[in-house]
Each structure stands twice: as structure tokens, then as C-alpha cells.
Design a protein around this motif. Structure first.
Motif, PDB file in Angstrom:
ATOM      1  N   SER B  41      -6.344  -0.405   4.175  1.00  0.00           N
ATOM      2  CA  SER B  41      -6.742  -0.677   5.561  1.00  0.00           C
ATOM      3  C   SER B  41      -7.983  -1.553   5.607  1.00  0.00           C
ATOM      4  CB  SER B  41      -7.025   0.623   6.303  1.00  0.00           C
ATOM      5  OG  SER B  41      -5.860   1.399   6.373  1.00  0.00           O
ATOM      6  N   GLN B  85      -4.029   1.269  11.704  1.00  0.00           N
ATOM      7  CA  GLN B  85      -3.542   2.588  11.294  1.00  0.00           C
ATOM      8  C   GLN B  85      -3.958   3.673  12.280  1.00  0.00           C
ATOM      9  OE1 GLN B  85      -4.834   3.750   7.364  1.00  0.00           O
ATOM     10  NE2 GLN B  85      -3.729   5.682   7.436  1.00  0.00           N
ATOM     11  N   ASP B 162      -0.192  -1.637   9.557  1.00  0.00           N
ATOM     12  CA  ASP B 162      -0.817  -0.614   8.721  1.00  0.00           C
ATOM     13  C   ASP B 162      -0.174   0.758   8.944  1.00  0.00           C
ATOM     14  OD1 ASP B 162      -2.494   0.683   6.986  1.00  0.00           O
ATOM     15  OD2 ASP B 162      -4.364   0.024   7.953  1.00  0.00           O
ATOM     16  N   GLU B 163       0.555   1.212   7.946  1.00  0.00           N
ATOM     17  CA  GLU B 163       1.198   2.536   7.951  1.00  0.00           C
ATOM     18  C   GLU B 163       1.934   2.873   9.247  1.00  0.00           C
ATOM     19  OE1 GLU B 163      -0.506   5.765   6.004  1.00  0.00           O
ATOM     20  OE2 GLU B 163      -1.684   4.563   4.600  1.00  0.00           O
TER      21      GLU B 163
HETATM   22 MG   LIG Z   1      -5.264   3.121   5.516  1.00  0.00          MG
END
Ligand SMILES: [Mg+2]
Ligand SMILES: Nc1ncnc2c1ncn2[C@@H]1O[C@H](COP(=O)(O)OP(=O)(O)O)[C@@H](O)[C@H]1O
Lengths: 403, 247
Positions: B41, B85, B162-163
Motif C-alpha cells: 500500500s 485499501q 489495493d486489496e
Molecule cells: Mg496494504
């Protein structure tokens, strides 16, 4: 009692109170301001853009009635719908004393402080508005008070009869850089099932003092919603409107939004006194302090009858290290089944929120202004759609000005 | 299109990414894998120009131009966008209004923008959230779907995600996969997806994978080869079996 006796009595009390300071706010030397002469006389038309900023669009065909006053001069007034009467208060006193006397200085004591006293003694204008029984107007009643500089002592009386519904949009402003003192006395009477939305937008300057004095009384099932917005530099502003919810099941909603800029000092709030059973009040303030401004907010609900309820929300946002905010939420109950609660907070903008918006492609300034717009985003209750839209854009302007 | 060259990132004075090089090519979906806390991240935030994540060494090139020191606004304008995220909760900022403002960066008419927001919302099943404050009382899946919606609103050439599959129900993963497909068809040319569960990879066609451990890219190659290895044997196995990087 004859009119003369009533006047004599009011005068006697006013004279005694002429040097009585208000419990809150900076004390002002009224005499000095009375003698101030502005550099230039303005008119509503010459200040078209300025009054637009306080929600008054003079070209607009979208109003049910209007009243425009500059300094002590009433420029224009009129009503476009049969159920709404609007006229100078002085004329109403002359022509309809028997009616007006029931409302004249009945909610606000003339000797409350030096500002009420001087307004009685030197009264210069103001209007009498009467919305007739069961009249429902969606289009707002526009009232505008513009000041060239110096003093303006206005007294307004508003009566909304049984079952009638109306919205008043009041814009108050002054020419730039002119010293001024604006006092507005407003007494509002809502009969059974009446509903009034009272929107007030102010824009002053760094040398103006402002002392509104407002009181409202509600009968059974009446609704009073007030929106007060000031988003300009103001030398000092102090106001604490009082709403008496005397009727059974009456409703009070009040939202106060202040942007403190420069050296402004604000002391502002509202008081709701619930003496009618089942009545309810919601008082909200959202204040943003920048530069070296100081803001105090006082919101108070008193539950004096069974089954009354209320909610107070005081929120403050500090944008600088040199500004300050004080919030004073106050609840009072004299019945065990009253339900009152409050929430209060003062904080600053959060970095993670600013950064998130920046990552999405907004500039730093845009991010701040979006967050402030979000902060002042109150629930816009009871508003007719057109006024709601206007208020939204006033808040947009406020958010932009705060950066 | 996007080259990250030997980038080191510092957060509040601490180096959290030591050395990362990766490249996003046109037409590809790449994966960035790695254990929690490895710096994925941080790298993405630094690539976006997040003020807290400072690139202290190396550079970021977009279409051959050095963008290492541009502000985020300029990077978004150049066609880069990130779905974060952990989005914050922001009271008073409505999801619909935010998306509308994002669309208005490239569309002139408000009406058109509103319509586009409606379509995006329908696709990601967030229509019921448009009038709500951002993130306030949302489920994990709803948060992620709104992040994806913000990307769709921006229509970037290069999307960093992100994720999208962490803490999310299966239905959300499917919707997000669909949104990614849609973005590709609407002009997004290259995508980097951070995942440590690999869940999203089941539903989106992908090409190459990078593995980040402890602030360094330790492996890269065909995602078909790397992903199963990671999912089966863990990240440390990937490091020890040293999938050679083709530098
Ligand atoms: Mg992360
Ligand atoms: N805003 C921040 N402030 C302080 N430390 C941070 C911040 N963001 C990330 N870190 C630290 O950087 C390291 C890498 O974190 P992160 O980039 O979130 O890893 P990943 O995304 O791979 O889980 C961690 O040690 C984390 O604590």
C-alpha cells in the motif's frame, strides 16, 4: 389602555434600559454609531450582486411577497398573493393599532437591553407580515435590509394564522468598509397548525456590529424552523433567539451556521422553551472558525411540560491555531418523562480525509472546501424545494469562502 | 506505460519500501502479492503522490515522463488512479456527490455526469448508498465497491487497486471483477491489483505478478506460475525458491 399610554410606558422602560448591556457579547457604544455618516448612499439596485449573496434575487419572479429596506428608508414592498399581507410596521401601527397592539413588544421586553431600548426609541422601519388563515405559499416572502453604514434599528412582526404555511427569506448586508450597527427586533406569532420557515442569511464587514433580537411563540401543532447563516467577516454579532413552544405538539427546528473569518467575534445560539405537552425542539449549530475569529454558541432547551423532547447538537471546526470556539449546550427538565440529549464536539479537519480526496484528484483547496461543505451539511427540514436549493448554494459559497 | 524504478518510500521518517521496481504494460493486468506490512500500500500511495508517502530514492515514470514529484491532482489528470485499501469515513460527503464530482472532471454536463453515476452505481450495486455519507456504517464489501466506483468515475488509463478482495463477501468480489472488466473495455489500459488472498485473481484475467516482502520486490514473472506457488507454499517459499527476476 390607549395607544398613548402604552407608548408612554414603553418609552419610560426603554429610557431606563438605554445603558443596560446585554449579558453576552461585546458592549457597543451605540451613540457613536448613531452619529456616523456613510461615505455613499446605496440602494438595493446598486447593490444587486451584494444582496444576491444573502439570498435575495430582486429580479426573481419567484417570490410571494417582498419588503426591501435601505438604512431607514423603505424602498419597495408588496405582496403577489392574496393570503399574504406585508406592510411597513409603522403604517400597520397607524392603521390597525387594535390588531397590532397584541403583538407589539409582547414577546421581547423593550428593556431587555440597550439594543431593544434604542430600537424602540429610534425605530427606523421594519415590516408587519401577516399570513392569512390556511394560506399556503411555497414561494418565499423576501425581506431585505441593506445598510449604507451607520445604524439601522428595525422592528418586524410576523403573524402566521391558523393552518397557514409560509417561508420568509431575509437577507441582511452592508456596503463594504462602512461602520455599522444593525439591530433587528423580530416578534413572530404562530397560531394553531401554522408553519413558518425562517431563513436568514447575513453578510457584514469587519467594522459592523450586529444585534438581532428574535422571539417566537407557537400555539398547538405549530412548526417553526429557522436557518441562520453568517459567512462574512463581522466585527461582532450577538444573538440568542428565544422560541416559546407553548402549544401542544409544537415543533421547533433551528440550525445556525457560522463561518468566522478575520477578527470576527460571534456569540450566537438559541433557546427553546417547551411548555406545551408533546412539544419538541431540535437545535443544531455548525460553526467554522478561521484566522483569529472567536465563536461562542449557546443552545438551550428547557422542558417545562410532560412528554416534551429535544436534541441539541453543537459542532465546531477550527481551521487555525489562532481561532477559538466555545460551545455551551444546555438542557433543563422539570418533568421526569422529558427526553433530552445533546452532542457537542470541537475538532479540526482530519488529514486522512484531506489526503483521501487529494488521491482522488482534488486539489488541497478543493479537498478542504468539500470537507467544510460536508461539515456544514445540516438536515434541511421543512423547506420548500426552491428555497432548499438556494440554501444549498449559499452553503456551497460558504465552503468556498472558508478556504 | 508506468515504470517504477528502484523506488524507496518513507512514511513519517521511516523507510517502509526499500527498493521496488515494477512495470505496468499496456493491455496487462498485473498482481502485486505480499504479506501484510510488506509495503504494498505504501508503494501505491507513493506512486499516487500521497503527501505522507515520500519517494526518497528512485523514480516513477509515466509514458517515459518523470512524475515522481508531481502532486496527486496532476497524476490523476495524467490518467493514474488508485482505489485505496482503507478509505476513511467522511461525514457530510455523500457517495453520489463525490462520484459526480469525479465524473465531472472529464464530462461537462451535470446531467450527463449524474446519469453516468447511476450506471456505475447499478453495475456495482451501490445505488442504495449514493445518498449516504461516505463510509459511514458501510460493510467491507460496500466500501470496496465504492472505491471501484470512484475508479470507474475517473476512467483512468492506469488503475491501481489495493486489496479489492480483503474482508469482502463473494458477491462483492464478483461485482468488482465485473467492474474491472468494464473498466478495461472503457479505456483503462493497464491495471495493478494488490491481493494477498488471490481471490480476485480467480475472476479476472491476469498476466504477470510481483511479490513484495519486507519492502522489496523479491520475485516477478508470469502470474500463472507465481500465484499458485504463493497460495500453496506462502511468500517465504517464493523467496527461498528464488523465482529469478528478469531485470
Ligand atoms: Mg496494504
Ligand atoms: N500512514 C502510516 N503511518 C505510519 N506507518 C505506516 C503508514 N502506512 C504504512 N505504514 C507502515 O509501513 C509498513 C508497510 O505498510 P503497508 O504499506 O500498509 O503494507 P501492506 O500494504 O503491504 O500491508 C508497515 O510497517 C506499516 O506500519
Amino acid at each position: 389602555m390607549s395607544r398613548d399610554t402604552i407608548y408612554e410606558e414603553l418609552k419610560r422602560r426603554a429610557l431606563e434600559a438605554l445603558s443596560k448591556p446585554a449579558p453576552y457579547g461585546v458592549d457597543i457604544d451605540v451613540e457613536q454609531l448613531v452619529n456616523y455618516t456613510p461615505k455613499r448612499r446605496v440602494t438595493i439596485l446598486s447593490e444587486r450582486e451584494r444582496v444576491k449573496q444573502v439570498g435575495i434575487d430582486v429580479s426573481s419572479k419567484t417570490r410571494s411577497a417582498y419588503f426591501y429596506q435601505v438604512d431607514s428608508r423603505i424602498e419597495a414592498y408588496g405582496s403577489l398573493v392574496s393570503g399574504v399581507e406585508i406592510l411597513p410596521l409603522e403604517q400597520a401601527i397607524e392603521e390597525r393599532w387594535d390588531e397590532v397592539r397584541k403583538y407589539f413588544w409582547r414577546l421581547i421586553p423593550v428593556d431587555m437591553d440597550k439594543y431593544t431600548a434604542v430600537t424602540f426609541l429610534k425605530s427606523s422601519g421594519g415590516c408587519y407580515i401577516r399570513v392569512k388563515k390556511n394560506t399556503r405559499v411555497d414561494l418565499p416572502i423576501q425581506t431585505c435590509f441593506l445598510l449604507s453604514g451607520g445604524t439601522q434599528f428595525v422592528h418586524n412582526i410576523v403573524v402566521v394564522e391558523e393552518g397557514a404555511e409560509a417561508t420568509i427569506v431575509t437577507g441582511c448586508t452592508i456596503a463594504p468598509e462602512e461602520m455599522g450597527l444593525h439591530i433587528g427586533i423580530t416578534e413572530i406569532y404562530l397560531e394553531r397548525k401554522a408553519k413558518l420557515v425562517d431563513v436568514m442569511i447575513h453578510s457584514w464587514n469587519r467594522v459592523t456590529h450586529v444585534r438581532p433580537r428574535t422571539a417566537v411563540v407557537l400555539d398547538d401543532d405549530a412548526v417553526y424552523a429557522s436557518y441562520y447563516i453568517n459567512m462574512s467577516v463581522t466585527k461582532s454579532l450577538q444573538s440568542l433567539p428565544k422560541v416559546y413552544a407553548r402549544g401542544v405538539n409544537s415543533r421547533v427546528y433551528s440550525a445556525t451556521i457560522i463561518l468566522g473569518l478575520g477578527e470576527s467575534v460571534h456569540d450566537i445560539g438559541s433557546i427553546a422553551e417547551l411548555s406545551g405537552e408533546h412539544s419538541r425542539a431540535e437545535l443544531v449549530s455548525k460553526v467554522v472558525a478561521r484566522d483569529r475569529s472567536k465563536i461562542t454558541t449557546r443552545l438551550r432547551i428547557s422542558s417545562l411540560a410532560p412528554k416534551t423532547s429535544g436534541y441539541v447538537e453543537c459542532r465546531g471546526l477550527l481551521l487555525s491555531e489562532t481561532s477559538s470556539i466555545t460551545t455551551i449546550p444546555e438542557l433543563e427538565a422539570s418533568h421526569s418523562d422529558a427526553e433530552l440529549f445533546h452532542e457537542a464536539s470541537i475538532g479540526k479537519l482530519r488529514d486522512d480525509e484531506i489526503e483521501y480526496l487529494m488521491i482522488k484528484g482534488f486539489s488541497y483547496e478543493e479537498a478542504i472546501s468539500m470537507l467544510i461543505r460536508g461539515f456544514v451539511d445540516i438536515e434541511l427540514k421543512y423547506l420548500p424545494p426552491q428555497v432548499e436549493k438556494a440554501l444549498q448554494s449559499v452553503l456551497d459559497v460558504l465552503a468556498k469562502k472558508s478556504v | 506505460m508506468l515504470r517504477i524504478e528502484r523506488v524507496a518510500v518513507a512514511v513519517e521518517g521511516r523507510i517502509v519500501v526499500k527498493r521496488a521496481s515494477l512495470e505496468l504494460r499496456r493491455g496487462e493486468v498485473n498482481l502485486l502479492l505480499g504479506p501484510n506490512g510488506s509495503g504494498k500500500s505504501s508503494l501505491l500511495n507513493a506512486v499516487m503522490g500521497h503527501p505522507k508517502y515520500v519517494v526518497v530514492a528512485g523514480k516513477v515514470l509515466l509514458d517515459g515522463n518523470d512524475i515522481t514529484h508531481l502532486n496527486p491532482e496532476a497524476r490523476v489528470r495524467l490518467g493514474l488512479a488508485l482505489a485505496v485499501q482503507h478509505p476513511p469515513r467522511i461525514r457530510g460527503v455523500r457517495v453520489g456527490k463525490l462520484l459526480e464530482k469525479l465524473v465531472l472532471r472529464r464530462v461537462k454536463s451535470v446531467q450527463e455526469a449524474m446519469k453516468e453515476v447511476q450506471n456505475i452505481a447499478k453495475l456495482l450495486n451501490i445505488s442504495h448508498l449514493l445518498d449516504r455519507d461516505l463510509g459511514v456504517g458501510f460493510s467491507g464489501g460496500e466500501m470496496k465497491r465504492i472505491e471501484l466506483a470512484s475508479l470507474m468515475a475517473l476512467r483512468p488509463r492506469i488503475a491501481l487497486i489495493d486489496e479489492p478482495d480483503s474482508g469482502v463477501d463473494v458477491d462483492s468480489v464478483l461485482l468488482i471483477a465485473e467492474a474491472i472488466e468494464e473498466m478495461m473495455s472503457m479505456g483503462t489500459q493497464s491495471i495493478l491489483i494488490v491481493t494477498h488472498t488471490g481471490l480476485i485473481a480467480k475472476h479476472v484475467k491476469h498476466h504477470r505478478a510481483y511479490v513484495m516482502v519486507d519492502g522489496e520486490i523479491v520475485a516477478e514473472g508470469s502470474s500463472e506460475r507465481i500465484l499458485p506457488m504463493v497460495l500453496e507454499h506462502g511468500f517465504s517459499a517464493v523467496v527461498s525458491c528464488a523465482v529469478k527476476r528478469d531485470e
